[in-house]
Design a protein around this motif. Structure first.
Motif, PDB file in Angstrom:
ATOM      1  N   GLU A  57       8.013  40.568  34.038  1.00  0.00           N
ATOM      2  CA  GLU A  57       7.530  39.195  33.902  1.00  0.00           C
ATOM      3  C   GLU A  57       6.443  39.060  32.838  1.00  0.00           C
ATOM      4  O   GLU A  57       6.210  37.961  32.324  1.00  0.00           O
ATOM      5  N   SER A  58       5.808  40.152  32.464  1.00  0.00           N
ATOM      6  CA  SER A  58       4.782  40.111  31.415  1.00  0.00           C
ATOM      7  C   SER A  58       5.405  40.000  30.026  1.00  0.00           C
ATOM      8  O   SER A  58       4.727  39.650  29.059  1.00  0.00           O
ATOM      9  N   ASN A  59       6.693  40.337  29.932  1.00  0.00           N
ATOM     10  CA  ASN A  59       7.425  40.326  28.656  1.00  0.00           C
ATOM     11  C   ASN A  59       6.852  41.308  27.637  1.00  0.00           C
ATOM     12  O   ASN A  59       7.065  41.153  26.432  1.00  0.00           O
ATOM     13  N   ARG A  60       6.140  42.326  28.107  1.00  0.00           N
ATOM     14  CA  ARG A  60       5.600  43.332  27.187  1.00  0.00           C
ATOM     15  C   ARG A  60       6.614  44.412  26.845  1.00  0.00           C
ATOM     16  O   ARG A  60       6.422  45.164  25.906  1.00  0.00           O
ATOM     17  N   HIS A  61       7.687  44.484  27.613  1.00  0.00           N
ATOM     18  CA  HIS A  61       8.628  45.590  27.447  1.00  0.00           C
ATOM     19  C   HIS A  61       9.572  45.365  26.263  1.00  0.00           C
ATOM     20  O   HIS A  61       9.846  44.242  25.856  1.00  0.00           O
ATOM     21  N   ILE A  62      10.086  46.472  25.744  1.00  0.00           N
ATOM     22  CA  ILE A  62      11.111  46.465  24.704  1.00  0.00           C
ATOM     23  C   ILE A  62      12.250  47.313  25.240  1.00  0.00           C
ATOM     24  O   ILE A  62      12.161  48.540  25.294  1.00  0.00           O
ATOM     25  N   GLY A  63      13.314  46.664  25.706  1.00  0.00           N
ATOM     26  CA  GLY A  63      14.434  47.383  26.300  1.00  0.00           C
ATOM     27  C   GLY A  63      14.402  47.314  27.811  1.00  0.00           C
ATOM     28  O   GLY A  63      13.962  46.331  28.400  1.00  0.00           O
ATOM     29  N   LYS A  64      14.841  48.394  28.450  1.00  0.00           N
ATOM     30  CA  LYS A  64      15.080  48.379  29.894  1.00  0.00           C
ATOM     31  C   LYS A  64      13.939  49.000  30.693  1.00  0.00           C
ATOM     32  O   LYS A  64      13.185  49.842  30.206  1.00  0.00           O
ATOM     33  N   ILE A  65      13.878  48.582  31.959  1.00  0.00           N
ATOM     34  CA  ILE A  65      12.974  49.137  32.960  1.00  0.00           C
ATOM     35  C   ILE A  65      13.841  49.725  34.066  1.00  0.00           C
ATOM     36  O   ILE A  65      14.811  49.086  34.495  1.00  0.00           O
ATOM     37  N   VAL A  66      13.508  50.929  34.522  1.00  0.00           N
ATOM     38  CA  VAL A  66      14.362  51.639  35.480  1.00  0.00           C
ATOM     39  C   VAL A  66      13.532  52.177  36.637  1.00  0.00           C
ATOM     40  O   VAL A  66      12.420  52.683  36.447  1.00  0.00           O
ATOM     41  N   GLY A  71      18.658  50.238  37.578  1.00  0.00           N
ATOM     42  CA  GLY A  71      18.148  49.386  36.520  1.00  0.00           C
ATOM     43  C   GLY A  71      17.495  48.130  37.084  1.00  0.00           C
ATOM     44  O   GLY A  71      17.889  47.607  38.115  1.00  0.00           O
ATOM     45  N   VAL A  72      16.469  47.655  36.382  1.00  0.00           N
ATOM     46  CA  VAL A  72      15.777  46.414  36.732  1.00  0.00           C
ATOM     47  C   VAL A  72      16.155  45.362  35.701  1.00  0.00           C
ATOM     48  O   VAL A  72      16.100  45.621  34.488  1.00  0.00           O
ATOM     49  N   VAL A  82      15.145  52.701  26.974  1.00  0.00           N
ATOM     50  CA  VAL A  82      14.397  52.616  28.235  1.00  0.00           C
ATOM     51  C   VAL A  82      12.909  52.561  27.902  1.00  0.00           C
ATOM     52  O   VAL A  82      12.358  53.483  27.315  1.00  0.00           O
ATOM     53  N   PHE A  83      12.267  51.468  28.291  1.00  0.00           N
ATOM     54  CA  PHE A  83      10.854  51.265  27.970  1.00  0.00           C
ATOM     55  C   PHE A  83       9.948  51.944  28.984  1.00  0.00           C
ATOM     56  O   PHE A  83       8.916  52.527  28.624  1.00  0.00           O
ATOM     57  N   ALA A  84      10.308  51.857  30.266  1.00  0.00           N
ATOM     58  CA  ALA A  84       9.443  52.408  31.318  1.00  0.00           C
ATOM     59  C   ALA A  84      10.260  52.732  32.556  1.00  0.00           C
ATOM     60  O   ALA A  84      11.294  52.105  32.824  1.00  0.00           O
TER      61      ALA A  84
END
Length: 328
Positions: free
Chosen positions: A316-325, A38-39, A299-301
């Motif tokens: 850092e772009s804050n475009r995600h909704i949820g987690k990045i893995v 997870g990130v 999981v967004f991406a």
């Protein structure tokens, strides 16, 4: 093994794929062959030199992993109700961006039934954090109302779902109408666009002037005064990050008159025993809610581990909704 190291403090491109020896688990620990990592926002802060590594922890970034146990302390595994060959997800104090990671057995949890490794890797950091702060420190109870600042962050999507599953009402803030809609789809009862609305005034309107019982805050700074204004009597403000700064100017008389509690915590430096207690409560109370579908990983991406820099840039772009893995 392959791992992602921080070459020097700076922008995402300082993350570098390197070859390192496989770590050796010590007393109370297991070695996990990592399938996904997870990130999290603290990884970004560490990369920038703003989040010191706790003494004794790996200096590789990464606070959560999912994979297979391939070695470790058998007595510790027995105590944690896990075994060699089990698929687990784990909270770690560092070292998660690697093909192999050492974790305290006490901080490992079985991969919930029905979840894959990517979904499982998205769980530990936010679930441990939300349980510790919303329920242990914030004492949120069924029937009360929780305000989640940053409802589409990894912490936010977890807090919304967990609080709803435990019988609370939830109001979330987010930075766009689309993100507010996502909060509602996750189960929030109301969502406030903090860029176009005054969240404090909106909370008072939504609660008919009563205010909310608990606030989970990742901003601090100037938010604190406005949060004090929208807490109910005996309300609890729990601060878990300081993205808005460390200084807060608020009306202390309101804290006295309404018997408010302002508290906060950081999870990473806490003891294994402290985290063991959280793991036990998650396994007992929350894992069944995941397995029955009441709480779903968001999981967004995903990125191949070698593209960790791109994963950090997305965060850092804050475009995600949820987690990045990251996947290995």
């Amino acid at each position: 093994m392959k791992a992602i190291a921080i070459r020097e403090y700076g922008a995402p491109d300082v993350l570098q794929l390197v070859d390192l020896p496989i770590p050796v688990p010590g007393e109370g620990e297991v070695l996990i062959r990592v399938a996904a990592s997870g990130v999290n926002r603290p990884d970004v802060l560490q990369r920038k030199g703003r989040y010191p590594v706790p003494p004794g922890a790996s200096d590789l970034p990464g606070l959560e992993v999912a994979g297979e146990i391939v070695a470790g302390d058998k007595a510790a595994m027995q105590s944690a109700e896990i075994a060699m060959g089990d698929q687990v997800c784990a909270l770690v104090a560092g070292g998660g961006y690697a093909q192999y990671c050492v974790a305290p057995a006490a901080q490992c949890l079985p991969v919930p039934k029905g979840l894959d490794m990517i979904q499982a890797a998205s769980l530990p950091e936010t679930f441990f954090t939300v349980w510790s702060n919303v329920f242990d420190r914030g004492h949120l109870e069924a029937g009360e109302t929780l305000l989640v600042q940053g409802g589409t962050s990894g912490i936010g999507v977890t807090a919304i779902q967990m609080a709803k599953a435990m019988g609370a009402q939830v109001i979330a803030t987010a930075g766009s109408d689309d993100k507010c809609h996502a909060c509602l789809e996750l189960g929030a009862d109301a969502a406030i666009n903090y860029k176009t609305q005054d969240f404090s005034q909106e909370v008072r309107t939504l609660t008919q002037g009563a205010g909310v019982d608990v606030i989970l805050d990742m901003v601090a700074g100037a938010y604190v005064a406005r949060e004090v204004d929208c807490l109910a009597e005996d309300g609890r403000l729990v601060i878990i990050a300081i993205q808005g700064g460390t200084q807060a100017d608020f009306n202390a008389a309101k804290v006295l008159m309404r018997r408010l509690t302002i508290t906060g915590s950081t999870l990473r430096p806490r003891s294994v025993e402290f985290k063991r207690a959280i793991a036990h409560r998650l396994r007992e109370t929350v894992w069944p809610l995941i397995e029955c579908g009441a709480i779903k990983p968001t999981v967004f991406a995903t990125f191949p581990a070698a593209e960790a820099a791109a994963a950090h840039a997305l965060m850092e772009s804050n475009r995600h909704i949820g987690k990045i893995v990251l996947t290995w």
